[in-house]
Motif scaffolding. Sequence first.
Motif, PDB file in Angstrom:
ATOM      1  N   LYS A 248       0.835  -1.213   0.000  1.00 31.56           N
ATOM      2  CA  LYS A 248       0.000   0.000   0.000  1.00 31.56           C
ATOM      3  C   LYS A 248       0.864   1.254   0.000  1.00 31.56           C
ATOM      4  O   LYS A 248       0.551   2.227  -0.700  1.00 31.56           O
ATOM      5  CB  LYS A 248      -0.952   0.002   1.201  1.00 31.56           C
ATOM      6  CG  LYS A 248      -2.069  -1.012   1.065  1.00 31.56           C
ATOM      7  CD  LYS A 248      -2.932  -1.061   2.320  1.00 31.56           C
ATOM      8  CE  LYS A 248      -3.996  -2.141   2.201  1.00 31.56           C
ATOM      9  NZ  LYS A 248      -4.820  -2.236   3.420  1.00 31.56           N
ATOM     10  N   LEU A 249       1.943   1.248   0.778  1.00 33.35           N
ATOM     11  CA  LEU A 249       2.840   2.408   0.802  1.00 33.35           C
ATOM     12  C   LEU A 249       3.500   2.613  -0.562  1.00 33.35           C
ATOM     13  O   LEU A 249       3.670   3.752  -0.997  1.00 33.35           O
ATOM     14  CB  LEU A 249       3.895   2.259   1.900  1.00 33.35           C
ATOM     15  CG  LEU A 249       3.409   2.582   3.303  1.00 33.35           C
ATOM     16  CD1 LEU A 249       4.397   2.061   4.356  1.00 33.35           C
ATOM     17  CD2 LEU A 249       3.199   4.085   3.469  1.00 33.35           C
ATOM     18  N   LYS A 250       3.853   1.538  -1.214  1.00 35.84           N
ATOM     19  CA  LYS A 250       4.425   1.653  -2.563  1.00 35.84           C
ATOM     20  C   LYS A 250       3.389   2.223  -3.527  1.00 35.84           C
ATOM     21  O   LYS A 250       3.711   3.051  -4.379  1.00 35.84           O
ATOM     22  CB  LYS A 250       4.925   0.294  -3.056  1.00 35.84           C
ATOM     23  CG  LYS A 250       6.206  -0.150  -2.391  1.00 35.84           C
ATOM     24  CD  LYS A 250       6.645  -1.512  -2.902  1.00 35.84           C
ATOM     25  CE  LYS A 250       7.954  -1.944  -2.267  1.00 35.84           C
ATOM     26  NZ  LYS A 250       8.383  -3.283  -2.728  1.00 35.84           N
ATOM     27  N   LEU A 251       2.155   1.791  -3.379  1.00 30.50           N
ATOM     28  CA  LEU A 251       1.080   2.243  -4.254  1.00 30.50           C
ATOM     29  C   LEU A 251       0.808   3.731  -4.092  1.00 30.50           C
ATOM     30  O   LEU A 251       0.653   4.450  -5.076  1.00 30.50           O
ATOM     31  CB  LEU A 251      -0.190   1.437  -3.958  1.00 30.50           C
ATOM     32  CG  LEU A 251      -1.377   1.654  -4.882  1.00 30.50           C
ATOM     33  CD1 LEU A 251      -1.036   1.201  -6.301  1.00 30.50           C
ATOM     34  CD2 LEU A 251      -2.584   0.894  -4.360  1.00 30.50           C
ATOM     35  N   VAL A 252       0.773   4.226  -2.852  1.00 31.60           N
ATOM     36  CA  VAL A 252       0.459   5.645  -2.615  1.00 31.60           C
ATOM     37  C   VAL A 252       1.686   6.540  -2.726  1.00 31.60           C
ATOM     38  O   VAL A 252       1.554   7.763  -2.694  1.00 31.60           O
ATOM     39  CB  VAL A 252      -0.241   5.868  -1.256  1.00 31.60           C
ATOM     40  CG1 VAL A 252      -1.521   5.070  -1.172  1.00 31.60           C
ATOM     41  CG2 VAL A 252       0.666   5.594  -0.083  1.00 31.60           C
ATOM     42  N   GLY A 253       2.845   5.949  -2.836  1.00 31.78           N
ATOM     43  CA  GLY A 253       4.048   6.748  -2.996  1.00 31.78           C
ATOM     44  C   GLY A 253       4.562   7.355  -1.699  1.00 31.78           C
ATOM     45  O   GLY A 253       5.452   8.183  -1.717  1.00 31.78           O
TER      46      GLY A 253
ATOM     47  N   GLY B  29      -2.925   9.774  -0.066  1.00 33.95           N
ATOM     48  CA  GLY B  29      -2.867   8.321   0.121  1.00 33.95           C
ATOM     49  C   GLY B  29      -2.250   7.956   1.456  1.00 33.95           C
ATOM     50  O   GLY B  29      -2.727   7.045   2.141  1.00 33.95           O
ATOM     51  N   LEU B  30      -1.204   8.670   1.842  1.00 32.86           N
ATOM     52  CA  LEU B  30      -0.563   8.428   3.132  1.00 32.86           C
ATOM     53  C   LEU B  30      -1.529   8.769   4.266  1.00 32.86           C
ATOM     54  O   LEU B  30      -1.630   8.037   5.253  1.00 32.86           O
ATOM     55  CB  LEU B  30       0.720   9.242   3.261  1.00 32.86           C
ATOM     56  CG  LEU B  30       1.586   8.952   4.478  1.00 32.86           C
ATOM     57  CD1 LEU B  30       2.088   7.518   4.467  1.00 32.86           C
ATOM     58  CD2 LEU B  30       2.753   9.921   4.533  1.00 32.86           C
ATOM     59  N   PHE B  31      -2.274   9.854   4.112  1.00 33.50           N
ATOM     60  CA  PHE B  31      -3.265  10.254   5.114  1.00 33.50           C
ATOM     61  C   PHE B  31      -4.334   9.175   5.269  1.00 33.50           C
ATOM     62  O   PHE B  31      -4.687   8.792   6.392  1.00 33.50           O
ATOM     63  CB  PHE B  31      -3.917  11.588   4.720  1.00 33.50           C
ATOM     64  CG  PHE B  31      -5.058  11.978   5.603  1.00 33.50           C
ATOM     65  CD1 PHE B  31      -4.835  12.511   6.862  1.00 33.50           C
ATOM     66  CD2 PHE B  31      -6.365  11.807   5.180  1.00 33.50           C
ATOM     67  CE1 PHE B  31      -5.888  12.860   7.692  1.00 33.50           C
ATOM     68  CE2 PHE B  31      -7.428  12.155   5.990  1.00 33.50           C
ATOM     69  CZ  PHE B  31      -7.185  12.683   7.253  1.00 33.50           C
ATOM     70  N   LEU B  32      -4.845   8.661   4.159  1.00 31.56           N
ATOM     71  CA  LEU B  32      -5.876   7.618   4.233  1.00 31.56           C
ATOM     72  C   LEU B  32      -5.338   6.327   4.858  1.00 31.56           C
ATOM     73  O   LEU B  32      -6.028   5.681   5.648  1.00 31.56           O
ATOM     74  CB  LEU B  32      -6.456   7.335   2.849  1.00 31.56           C
ATOM     75  CG  LEU B  32      -7.323   8.445   2.262  1.00 31.56           C
ATOM     76  CD1 LEU B  32      -7.687   8.125   0.812  1.00 31.56           C
ATOM     77  CD2 LEU B  32      -8.565   8.662   3.104  1.00 31.56           C
ATOM     78  N   LEU B  33      -4.112   5.972   4.500  1.00 36.34           N
ATOM     79  CA  LEU B  33      -3.509   4.772   5.086  1.00 36.34           C
ATOM     80  C   LEU B  33      -3.286   4.971   6.583  1.00 36.34           C
ATOM     81  O   LEU B  33      -3.515   4.051   7.377  1.00 36.34           O
ATOM     82  CB  LEU B  33      -2.195   4.428   4.374  1.00 36.34           C
ATOM     83  CG  LEU B  33      -1.520   3.120   4.769  1.00 36.34           C
ATOM     84  CD1 LEU B  33      -2.461   1.931   4.681  1.00 36.34           C
ATOM     85  CD2 LEU B  33      -0.277   2.892   3.919  1.00 36.34           C
ATOM     86  N   ASP B  34      -2.893   6.175   6.983  1.00 37.62           N
ATOM     87  CA  ASP B  34      -2.723   6.481   8.399  1.00 37.62           C
ATOM     88  C   ASP B  34      -4.048   6.287   9.141  1.00 37.62           C
ATOM     89  O   ASP B  34      -4.078   5.710  10.226  1.00 37.62           O
ATOM     90  CB  ASP B  34      -2.212   7.914   8.566  1.00 37.62           C
ATOM     91  CG  ASP B  34      -1.846   8.242   9.998  1.00 37.62           C
ATOM     92  OD1 ASP B  34      -0.977   7.559  10.575  1.00 37.62           O
ATOM     93  OD2 ASP B  34      -2.432   9.200  10.543  1.00 37.62           O
TER      94      ASP B  34
END
Length: 180
Positions: free
Chosen positions: A140-145, A150-155
């Motif tokens: 997921k981190l690779k996908l959002v860069g 994307g990092l905010f949503l993953l957080d």
Amino acid sequence: MISENVKNALTEQVNAELYSSYLYLSMCSYFKKLNLAGFATWLEVQALEELSHAIRLFNFISGRGEQVKLTAIDGPPTSWDSPLAVFEDVYRHEVKVTGLIHRLVDIAMDERDHATTNFLQWFVTEQVEEEESADSIVQKLKLVGGEGGGLFLLDQELGARVFTPPPGTTILAGAAPKPA
């Protein structure tokens, strides 16, 4: 009865699990400094899981009539280049722990210690889940860069994780549910 060889190997694993807890707390602190509370929460939960693994092993050894002799635990790294670097380290660490668990199973089987072999099957299954979970976050981190929305949503997603002690494991004395 547990052999000296099996006892020593299990005791080493107690220390390895305690190191894992230290490592994940260090990673948690890194994310707290970055104000990524969800990542920090995920790693705090992971640290508690590793502590519960150490206690599970500790209680098994003690339950077999042996004393657990703890040794010093090395300090973990304290900084990383990025959230992705942290979770790549999480994944590599879980792969290493899987190898340690497999080694324990091999030792127990070589010693024909069926009780320990049976006990360790929970850890074998747990490690499959641990590797899968860490790898999922890496992907997921690779996908959002590693930045932006994307990092905010993953957080936000990672912040929803809650610690649930495995059945039969207590972190604090007296915290175990009473048998029905």
